[in-house]
Scaffold this motif. Structure first.
Motif, PDB file in Angstrom:
ATOM      1  N   ILE A 326       0.837  -1.204   0.000  1.00 48.94           N
ATOM      2  CA  ILE A 326       0.000   0.000   0.000  1.00 48.94           C
ATOM      3  C   ILE A 326       0.870   1.251   0.000  1.00 48.94           C
ATOM      4  O   ILE A 326       0.598   2.215  -0.735  1.00 48.94           O
ATOM      5  N   PHE A 327       1.897   1.263   0.805  1.00 51.53           N
ATOM      6  CA  PHE A 327       2.820   2.401   0.835  1.00 51.53           C
ATOM      7  C   PHE A 327       3.607   2.435  -0.471  1.00 51.53           C
ATOM      8  O   PHE A 327       4.311   1.488  -0.813  1.00 51.53           O
ATOM      9  N   GLY A 328       3.494   3.536  -1.194  1.00 50.96           N
ATOM     10  CA  GLY A 328       4.316   3.712  -2.378  1.00 50.96           C
ATOM     11  C   GLY A 328       5.704   4.177  -1.994  1.00 50.96           C
ATOM     12  O   GLY A 328       5.911   4.784  -0.933  1.00 50.96           O
ATOM     13  N   LEU A 329       6.676   3.883  -2.835  1.00 52.42           N
ATOM     14  CA  LEU A 329       8.048   4.335  -2.611  1.00 52.42           C
ATOM     15  C   LEU A 329       8.269   5.544  -3.512  1.00 52.42           C
ATOM     16  O   LEU A 329       8.464   5.409  -4.726  1.00 52.42           O
ATOM     17  N   GLU A 337      -2.294   9.466  -0.837  1.00 48.28           N
ATOM     18  CA  GLU A 337      -1.722   8.124  -0.768  1.00 48.28           C
ATOM     19  C   GLU A 337      -0.556   8.089   0.227  1.00 48.28           C
ATOM     20  O   GLU A 337       0.160   9.079   0.404  1.00 48.28           O
ATOM     21  N   SER A 338      -0.360   6.940   0.875  1.00 54.05           N
ATOM     22  CA  SER A 338       0.741   6.776   1.818  1.00 54.05           C
ATOM     23  C   SER A 338       2.034   6.466   1.079  1.00 54.05           C
ATOM     24  O   SER A 338       2.038   5.766   0.054  1.00 54.05           O
ATOM     25  N   LEU A 339       3.133   6.985   1.613  1.00 54.87           N
ATOM     26  CA  LEU A 339       4.447   6.840   0.990  1.00 54.87           C
ATOM     27  C   LEU A 339       5.480   6.488   2.045  1.00 54.87           C
ATOM     28  O   LEU A 339       5.314   6.801   3.232  1.00 54.87           O
ATOM     29  N   VAL A 358      16.827   5.118   9.283  1.00 53.64           N
ATOM     30  CA  VAL A 358      15.699   6.016   9.510  1.00 53.64           C
ATOM     31  C   VAL A 358      14.778   5.918   8.292  1.00 53.64           C
ATOM     32  O   VAL A 358      15.228   6.048   7.148  1.00 53.64           O
ATOM     33  N   ILE A 359      13.506   5.679   8.537  1.00 53.20           N
ATOM     34  CA  ILE A 359      12.520   5.537   7.462  1.00 53.20           C
ATOM     35  C   ILE A 359      11.420   6.561   7.671  1.00 53.20           C
ATOM     36  O   ILE A 359      10.873   6.679   8.776  1.00 53.20           O
ATOM     37  N   ARG A 360      11.129   7.318   6.612  1.00 55.18           N
ATOM     38  CA  ARG A 360      10.097   8.348   6.688  1.00 55.18           C
ATOM     39  C   ARG A 360       8.791   7.836   6.098  1.00 55.18           C
ATOM     40  O   ARG A 360       8.785   7.238   5.017  1.00 55.18           O
ATOM     41  N   LEU A 361       7.714   8.083   6.817  1.00 53.66           N
ATOM     42  CA  LEU A 361       6.388   7.684   6.361  1.00 53.66           C
ATOM     43  C   LEU A 361       5.502   8.903   6.136  1.00 53.66           C
ATOM     44  O   LEU A 361       5.473   9.819   6.970  1.00 53.66           O
ATOM     45  N   GLN A 362       4.812   8.916   5.017  1.00 52.15           N
ATOM     46  CA  GLN A 362       3.709   9.850   4.788  1.00 52.15           C
ATOM     47  C   GLN A 362       2.440   9.026   4.923  1.00 52.15           C
ATOM     48  O   GLN A 362       2.223   8.066   4.187  1.00 52.15           O
ATOM     49  N   ILE A 363       1.626   9.368   5.909  1.00 49.46           N
ATOM     50  CA  ILE A 363       0.372   8.647   6.140  1.00 49.46           C
ATOM     51  C   ILE A 363      -0.734   9.333   5.358  1.00 49.46           C
ATOM     52  O   ILE A 363      -1.063  10.499   5.600  1.00 49.46           O
ATOM     53  N   GLY A 364      -1.302   8.591   4.415  1.00 53.42           N
ATOM     54  CA  GLY A 364      -2.338   9.146   3.556  1.00 53.42           C
ATOM     55  C   GLY A 364      -3.722   8.990   4.146  1.00 53.42           C
ATOM     56  O   GLY A 364      -3.912   8.966   5.368  1.00 53.42           O
TER      57      GLY A 364
END
Length: 383
Positions: A326-329, A337-339, A358-364
């Motif tokens: 579901i998370f796009g790169l 959309e989540s990234l 370190v991993i960054r998330l954008q929550i859609g």
């Protein structure tokens, strides 16, 4: 609008004067280059509201009216990208021989512009620790003209005491610019905290659908004429089509942003409980070292944050990311959309050790349960 109104009521009506346009709810999209004058005298004196497409149209004015009310600003310019929203004000207020102070946790392309182009133009550039606050006074020089801030910082989400930074900068005669893309004017109003120029990549939450590149820069009354003059001289204008898309995005930004906020906090809190996670870098969490400052200054948190794995390196980060569905790169954020992306901190002047990648998330806007299940796939890939 008279009297205090809630954020969503304001967003629904800002920059909106239907009876100026025959009652139509949305302003027209006026595509323009040439504008005609009624006579030679008016043309020579430029005494009419619109003179050429680069100087604005009824469409861009409708968006500017909305943004100025949100920001409390004297004026706002629009430029073709978020990065242009950074570079235009820096070019407007810096000259050869000037000194620029930038927070070390700044957006990477801002650093590249400062180190490459501004340095080549003779501007002295230094970076400061986001934790300094009023201590920034010790770094200010007689030729310091601009302090460039961003809070929270890109990728690692350190907060700054913007009020203290602004006070110290103004005492030394410098102006303060702030990249406020993370919070938007709904959750933080920079000019209310002493900032002179507020910068946003409207590509993110204002547009909100991952299909527009757009930047906006708002200034207080003292800085507005020079900012506007710089945009005119640089020719960095936008099309009315894109301005219309951003204005349309503003109408729903409040409800979208609240959804991003709530879902991101739910995911961030859940990540803190996992054995594979060393820490979560989200200022809205009580565990964040500057959470008290967040509670003091911010009305809410947006949907982007980072977390740190307990161990590993690039290979482990890649394994985690490659397992996601579901998370796009992809880069950018603020869309529906989540990234997810790995964070590279090699450009930092001030190095802080982290236990793992370190991993960054954008929550859609997807359902939290589905996002959690997707992230669980990533953690399973680590083992």
């Amino acid at each position: 609008m008279n009297g205090p109104k809630g954020p969503n009521t304001r967003l629904a009506h800002l920059g909106n004067r239907p009876h100026d346009f025959h009652g139509f709810v949305n302003p027209p999209v006026v595509r323009a280059s040439t504008v005609l004058f009624p006579d030679a005298e008016t043309l020579t004196s430029r005494r009419q509201k619109y003179t050429y497409g680069t100087q604005g149209t009824p469409t861009t004015d409708a968006l500017a009216d909305a943004v100025n009310e949100l920001e409390g600003s004297a004026g706002t310019i629009f430029v073709p990208s978020g990065l242009a929203a950074v570079t235009v004000p820096l070019l407007a207020f810096l000259s050869a021989g000037d000194h620029l102070l930038i927070v070390d946790s700044v957006y990477g392309p801002t650093r590249r512009f400062a180190n490459a182009m501004l340095a080549r133009f003779g501007v002295e550039v230094d970076y400061y620790d986001a934790a300094l606050g009023a201590g920034i006074a010790g770094l200010l020089k007689p030729n310091t003209k601009v302090v460039f801030t961003e809070s929270p910082g890109s990728n690692t989400f350190e907060l700054q005491d913007i009020d203290a930074v602004a006070a110290a900068a103004h005492e030394a005669g410098a102006i303060v610019m702030m990249d406020n893309t993370w919070a938007t004017p709904l959750y933080f109003r920079p000019l209310d905290h002493g900032v002179d120029i507020s910068i946003h990549a409207a590509t993110k939450y204002p547009a909100g659908h991952s299909d527009i590149l757009f930047g906006m820069v708002s200034a207080n009354a003292a800085c507005w004429p020079r900012l506007k003059d710089a945009q005119t001289n640089l020719g960095t204008c936008v099309s009315s089509d894109e301005a219309y898309q951003v204005l349309r995005g503003l109408r729903t930004m409040g409800v979208r942003l609240d959804r991003h906020r709530d879902s991101a906090l739910a995911i961030a809190s859940w990540l803190e409980s996992l054995p594979q996670v060393d820490c979560v870098l989200h200022p809205g969490l009580p565990s964040h070292p500057q959470h008290a400052l967040f509670r003091r200054d911010f009305a809410g948190a947006s949907g982007i944050f980072s977390f740190v794995l307990k161990s590993g390196g690039a290979a482990e980060a890649a394994a985690f990311l490659n397992a996601l569905e579901i998370f796009g790169l992809g880069f950018s954020w603020g869309g529906y959309e989540s990234l997810a992306v790995p964070v590279n901190l090699d450009d930092r002047t001030i190095r802080r050790p982290y236990a793992g990648p370190v991993i960054r998330l954008q929550i859609g806007l997807e359902d939290v349960a589905d996002l959690r299940a997707d992230l669980e796939k990533g953690f399973r890939a680590l083992s």
